[in-house]
Design a protein around this motif. Structure first.
Motif, mmCIF file in Angstrom:
data_model
loop_
_atom_site.group_PDB
_atom_site.id
_atom_site.type_symbol
_atom_site.label_atom_id
_atom_site.label_comp_id
_atom_site.label_asym_id
_atom_site.label_seq_id
_atom_site.Cartn_x
_atom_site.Cartn_y
_atom_site.Cartn_z
ATOM 1 N N GLU A 13 0.819 -1.214 0.000
ATOM 2 C CA GLU A 13 0.000 0.000 0.000
ATOM 3 C C GLU A 13 0.857 1.270 0.000
ATOM 4 N N ARG A 14 2.116 1.137 0.328
ATOM 5 C CA ARG A 14 3.077 2.253 0.318
ATOM 6 C C ARG A 14 4.338 1.767 -0.388
ATOM 7 N N GLU A 15 5.084 2.741 -0.921
ATOM 8 C CA GLU A 15 6.344 2.383 -1.575
ATOM 9 C C GLU A 15 7.308 1.774 -0.553
ATOM 10 N N GLU A 16 8.111 0.843 -1.018
ATOM 11 C CA GLU A 16 9.074 0.197 -0.125
ATOM 12 C C GLU A 16 10.197 1.169 0.205
ATOM 13 N N ARG A 17 10.501 1.285 1.490
ATOM 14 C CA ARG A 17 11.575 2.154 1.962
ATOM 15 C C ARG A 17 12.000 1.695 3.349
ATOM 16 N N ASN A 18 13.136 2.142 3.763
ATOM 17 C CA ASN A 18 13.642 1.805 5.097
ATOM 18 C C ASN A 18 13.051 2.773 6.106
ATOM 19 N N ILE A 19 12.416 2.220 7.138
ATOM 20 C CA ILE A 19 11.795 3.058 8.160
ATOM 21 C C ILE A 19 12.276 2.639 9.550
ATOM 22 N N ARG A 20 12.098 3.557 10.482
ATOM 23 C CA ARG A 20 12.331 3.278 11.899
ATOM 24 C C ARG A 20 11.293 4.056 12.683
ATOM 25 N N GLY A 21 11.047 3.635 13.903
ATOM 26 C CA GLY A 21 10.075 4.320 14.745
ATOM 27 C C GLY A 21 9.879 3.544 16.028
ATOM 28 N N GLN A 22 8.791 3.843 16.725
ATOM 29 C CA GLN A 22 8.508 3.184 17.992
ATOM 30 C C GLN A 22 7.291 2.280 17.839
ATOM 31 N N ALA A 23 7.377 1.138 18.492
ATOM 32 C CA ALA A 23 6.258 0.192 18.533
ATOM 33 C C ALA A 23 6.249 -0.459 19.907
ATOM 34 N N THR A 24 5.069 -0.792 20.375
ATOM 35 C CA THR A 24 4.964 -1.496 21.656
ATOM 36 C C THR A 24 5.384 -2.947 21.454
ATOM 37 N N ARG A 25 5.579 -3.647 22.544
ATOM 38 C CA ARG A 25 5.930 -5.066 22.472
ATOM 39 C C ARG A 25 4.827 -5.842 21.743
ATOM 40 N N GLU A 26 3.583 -5.513 22.051
ATOM 41 C CA GLU A 26 2.449 -6.199 21.410
ATOM 42 C C GLU A 26 2.424 -5.935 19.908
ATOM 43 N N GLU A 27 2.649 -4.677 19.506
ATOM 44 C CA GLU A 27 2.684 -4.343 18.078
ATOM 45 C C GLU A 27 3.820 -5.083 17.371
ATOM 46 N N THR A 28 4.968 -5.145 18.014
ATOM 47 C CA THR A 28 6.118 -5.839 17.432
ATOM 48 C C THR A 28 5.818 -7.324 17.253
ATOM 49 N N GLU A 29 5.233 -7.945 18.284
ATOM 50 C CA GLU A 29 4.887 -9.372 18.192
ATOM 51 C C GLU A 29 3.851 -9.618 17.099
ATOM 52 N N ALA A 30 2.869 -8.716 16.962
ATOM 53 C CA ALA A 30 1.855 -8.854 15.916
ATOM 54 C C ALA A 30 2.490 -8.746 14.525
ATOM 55 N N LEU A 31 3.417 -7.809 14.355
ATOM 56 C CA LEU A 31 4.115 -7.680 13.062
ATOM 57 C C LEU A 31 4.878 -8.957 12.734
ATOM 58 N N LEU A 32 5.580 -9.492 13.710
ATOM 59 C CA LEU A 32 6.338 -10.734 13.492
ATOM 60 C C LEU A 32 5.397 -11.893 13.155
ATOM 61 N N ASP A 33 4.235 -11.973 13.842
ATOM 62 C CA ASP A 33 3.240 -13.019 13.554
ATOM 63 C C ASP A 33 2.725 -12.917 12.122
ATOM 64 N N GLU A 34 2.678 -11.688 11.576
ATOM 65 C CA GLU A 34 2.205 -11.473 10.206
ATOM 66 C C GLU A 34 3.310 -11.723 9.175
ATOM 67 N N GLY A 35 4.500 -12.051 9.646
ATOM 68 C CA GLY A 35 5.608 -12.292 8.722
ATOM 69 C C GLY A 35 6.350 -11.029 8.317
ATOM 70 N N ILE A 36 6.161 -9.967 9.062
ATOM 71 C CA ILE A 36 6.838 -8.695 8.786
ATOM 72 C C ILE A 36 8.083 -8.635 9.668
ATOM 73 N N ASP A 37 9.235 -8.605 9.029
ATOM 74 C CA ASP A 37 10.496 -8.603 9.770
ATOM 75 C C ASP A 37 10.754 -7.232 10.382
ATOM 76 N N VAL A 38 10.921 -7.214 11.681
ATOM 77 C CA VAL A 38 11.273 -6.002 12.415
ATOM 78 C C VAL A 38 12.395 -6.347 13.389
ATOM 79 N N LEU A 39 13.140 -5.340 13.750
ATOM 80 C CA LEU A 39 14.261 -5.548 14.660
ATOM 81 C C LEU A 39 14.296 -4.420 15.679
ATOM 82 N N PRO A 40 14.151 -4.744 16.967
ATOM 83 C CA PRO A 40 14.286 -3.695 17.984
ATOM 84 C C PRO A 40 15.725 -3.181 18.003
#
Length: 174
Positions: A135-162
Motif C-alpha cells: 500500500e506504500r512504496e518500499e523504503r527503510n523506516i524506523r520508529g517506535q512500537a509497543t511489544r504487542e505491536e512488534t509481536e503482531a508484526l512478526l506473527d504477520e511475517g513482517i520482519d522487524v528488529l528492535p
C-alpha cells in the motif's frame, strides 16, 4: 581543560571534557553527564593516569658520563599504567579492548541506521504493514512500537528488529 575517563552502570566507557572538577561535579549533579551509548546518568569516574610531557630531550646522563641506570624505569605512559583490580571493591572493571570494539561497532551501526532510514515515530507498525502489503512504496523506516505491536508484526511475517538508540543520536545528525 579536564579530560575524564567515565563509565556507566552498564560498563560503557567514554571520555568527558570539562572546564574543571567543579564543572564536572555540577553537570553530574544536574544529570547532564550521560552515557552516549545507553543514556544512563549513573556515571563513575574511572582511574586514569595523566599524560605529562616533561620534555623532549633524552634521559639525563650521570655525572660520571655513564648512561642512565638500567634499574631506573622510565615514567609510565597512559597506555602502560595498570591498576590492581583488588584496590577498591567499588571501582568498576576497565572494559576490555574487545568490549570497546563492540561498543564502537554498535554505535557505527546505529549511526548508519539513523542516517539511512525515515523516522515514522509512533506510526511504525501501521507504516510497516502498509509497506509489507504494497500500500506504500518500499523504503527503510524506523520508529517506535509497543511489544504487542512488534509481536503482531512478526506473527504477520513482517520482519522487524528492535534497536536501542541512545538519546544523543535521536536528534538531527550532523
Amino acid at each position: 581543560m579536564k579530560v575524564l575517563d567515565l563509565q556507566c552502570r552498564q560498563g560503557h566507557s567514554f571520555e568527558g571534557w570539562f572546564a574543571s572538577q567543579d564543572d564536572y561535579d555540577a553537570q553530574r549533579g544536574r544529570g547532564l553527564v550521560t552515557c552516549p551509548v545507553c543514556n544512563d546518568s549513573e556515571i563513575t569516574k574511572m582511574l586514569s593516569a595523566p599524560h605529562l610531557n616533561l620534555g623532549h630531550g633524552t634521559a639525563p646522563v650521570s655525572s660520571q658520563g655513564d648512561s642512565p641506570s638500567s634499574s631506573a624505569s622510565p615514567a609510565p605512559t597512559r597506555d602502560e599504567v595498570s591498576v590492581d583490580a583488588t584496590t577498591s571493591a567499588h571501582s568498576p572493571a576497565v572494559p576490555s579492548e574487545a568490549l570497546q570494539q563492540m561498543q564502537a561497532a554498535m554505535m557505527k551501526m546505529v549511526r548508519h541506521v539513523m542516517a539511512n532510514t525515515e523516522d515514522v515515530g509512533g506510526r511504525f507498525a501501521e507504516e510497516a504493514r502498509k509497506i509489507h502489503y504494497g500500500e506504500r512504496e518500499e523504503r527503510n523506516i524506523r520508529g517506535q512500537a509497543t511489544r504487542e505491536e512488534t509481536e503482531a508484526l512478526l506473527d504477520e511475517g513482517i520482519d522487524v528488529l528492535p534497536l536501542p538508540v541512545p538519546e544523543s543520536l535521536k536528534g538531527p545528525l550532523q
